[in-house]
Enzyme design. Structure first.
Site, PDB file in Angstrom:
ATOM      1  N   LYS A   1       0.719  -1.031  -0.115  1.00  0.00           N
ATOM      2  CA  LYS A   1      -0.199  -0.084  -0.016  1.00  0.00           C
ATOM      3  C   LYS A   1       0.679   1.316  -0.035  1.00  0.00           C
ATOM      4  O   LYS A   1       0.476   2.374  -0.413  1.00  0.00           O
ATOM      5  CB  LYS A   1      -0.909   0.077   1.199  1.00  0.00           C
ATOM      6  CG  LYS A   1      -2.023  -1.000   1.287  1.00  0.00           C
ATOM      7  CD  LYS A   1      -3.070  -0.564   0.339  1.00  0.00           C
ATOM      8  CE  LYS A   1      -4.631  -1.544   0.506  1.00  0.00           C
ATOM      9  NZ  LYS A   1      -5.501  -1.054  -0.248  1.00  0.00           N
TER      10      LYS A   1
ATOM     11  N   ASP B   1      -8.363  -0.167   6.347  1.00  0.00           N
ATOM     12  CA  ASP B   1      -8.510  -1.466   7.489  1.00  0.00           C
ATOM     13  C   ASP B   1      -7.068  -1.567   7.866  1.00  0.00           C
ATOM     14  O   ASP B   1      -6.801  -2.267   8.584  1.00  0.00           O
ATOM     15  CB  ASP B   1      -8.708  -2.840   6.218  1.00  0.00           C
ATOM     16  CG  ASP B   1     -10.210  -2.798   5.997  1.00  0.00           C
ATOM     17  OD1 ASP B   1     -11.011  -2.941   6.930  1.00  0.00           O
ATOM     18  OD2 ASP B   1     -10.304  -3.120   4.999  1.00  0.00           O
TER      19      ASP B   1
END
Length: 410
Positions: free
Chosen positions: A76, A121
């Site tokens: 990410k 998340d």
């Protein structure tokens, strides 16, 4: 459960899709990211799992270990950071901000009152918080009830303001949008929705670094065939899968590999999209040990890339993901031990699921000639959760990995 995508084709990469994401933009993003101190300078390891390949009856398995991408421990880091840079450049084109200067904090004073917000998340929010901290703007992160305290603390360590809600991931996305509108903040999300595509596109474009590195590591020439017959891609909202597939599709066209997308049974939005023939929602509770894949709504923008290219969509149980984590940690069959988190091991879990069922193995072409690429998208981003699930700490696995590498070099 496995569903074959009736819309998948093998054709040259279309101009319409290239206008959205391209190898050229992926290369540009990669060059910009090379100036961010949070990222490692060298490519993440491409780990051969030769012993596991023999056990599973395939020719080859390579695993791209994104736990080594940066101190952030996740792929990410490639998406949120580049999306933030491109957002700042679009808002103030007259200032001619350069990525290198932004990452080095040279415009921190000018950006000190600029605020970005996102739901997460864990990994996306941590990456955005880290990029915002180094660039010098403010960051607010909305967390749902199932995000662990470890992940919250990791995000907060980069100076982000944390907002907790009682609902699930999709509810946190709604809350982030509400707060942004109320406070005139900018949402930096990895999922698209009506009227919101530029930033998710930039996030996905950042992931093109992964396949570019892989092809360089394997020394694949411009006219060479794809080194893999199958690529397993984690699901979620579809952003990572779209970013990887778009790059390989442009590079190899009709001779692209077979793509198999993997997601939790209770967060089956991509599986349901394949059945419906359009971006759809999950049918389950969405809650999963695979926290990074616990998403209930497919990104419509990502689906534009996935619908014509992903051949199969597979759902797996949480227990299968945990089993795959343990297999990687153990260095089964003489392979190097690898720290792979709950979502990171989902690709291997999908492969193991398919080869255990002869009918599914044959259907998906996972024979003794199959050459498999897996992407371990994260390491132990929640160390206590990892230790509880695997039965040993991440540091213990890394010590075993170091010992294995030392012996391999003898």
């Amino acid at each position: 459960m496995l569903v074959e995508n009736r819309f998948a084709v093998r054709a040259p990469y279309s101009d319409d899709l290239r206008d959205i994401m391209s190898i050229a933009k992926a290369k540009e993003s990669r060059e910009w990211l090379s100036h961010w101190s949070e990222l490692t300078r060298e490519p993440t390891p491409l780990v051969p799992l030769q012993g596991l390949a023999r056990e599973l009856g395939v020719a080859r398995i390579d695993l791209k270990d994104e736990s080594k991408r940066a101190s952030l421990g996740s792929f990410k880091a490639l998406g949120a950071s580049i999306a933030l840079v491109r957002l700042i450049q679009r808002i103030w084109p007259e200032r001619n901000y350069q990525a290198k200067d932004l990452f080095q904090g040279k415009h921190a004073q000018a950006l000190s009152n600029f605020t970005v917000i996102s739901a997460t998340d864990g990994n996306h929010g941590r990456s955005l918080a880290a990029a915002a901290h180094d660039i010098g703007c403010r960051c607010v992160i909305v967390l749902h009830k199932n995000v662990s305290m470890e992940r919250e603390e990791a995000i907060a360590s980069h100076g982000a303001t944390i907002v907790r809600i009682a609902g699930n991931y999709d509810a946190s996305v709604e809350e982030a949008a509400r707060l942004a509108k109320e406070n005139d903040w900018r949402v930096v999300s990895d999922t698209s929705y009506d009227g919101y595509e530029e930033i998710p596109r930039d996030v996905m474009q950042g992931y093109g670094t992964i396949p570019e590195e892989i092809l360089e590591q394997l020394e694949v020439g411009a006219n060479d065939a794809c080194p893999y017959t199958h690529v397993f891609l984690q699901g979620g909202v579809g952003g990572m899968a779209a970013g990887i597939a778009s790059y390989l599709n442009e590079r190899f066209g009709a001779k692209r590999p077979t793509y198999i997308a993997v997601e939790p049974k209770q967060a089956d939005c991509l599986y349901q999209s394949a059945i419906a023939g359009r971006a759809a929602n999950a049918t389950g509770s969405v809650d999963s040990v695979m926290a990074g894949l616990a998403c209930g709504e497919t990104s419509p923008l990502a689906w534009r890339f996935l619908q014509p290219s992903v051949d199969y969509f597979l759902t797996i149980d949480d227990g299968e993901a945990v089993e795959a984590m343990r297999v990687l940690a153990s260095g089964q069959a003489g392979d190097a031990p690898v720290v792979s988190g709950e979502s990171g091991a989902a690709g291997l879990a999908g492969l193991m699921h398919l080869v255990k069922n002869e009918e599914l193995r044959i259907k998906t072409g996972l024979n003794d000639q199959a050459r498999i690429l897996l992407i371990s998208t994260e390491g132990a981003t929640a160390p206590a959760v990892y230790e509880e699930l695997v039965g040993k700490s991440a540091s213990a696995v890394l010590a075993s990995q170091s010992k294995w590498l030392d012996q391999a070099c003898v």
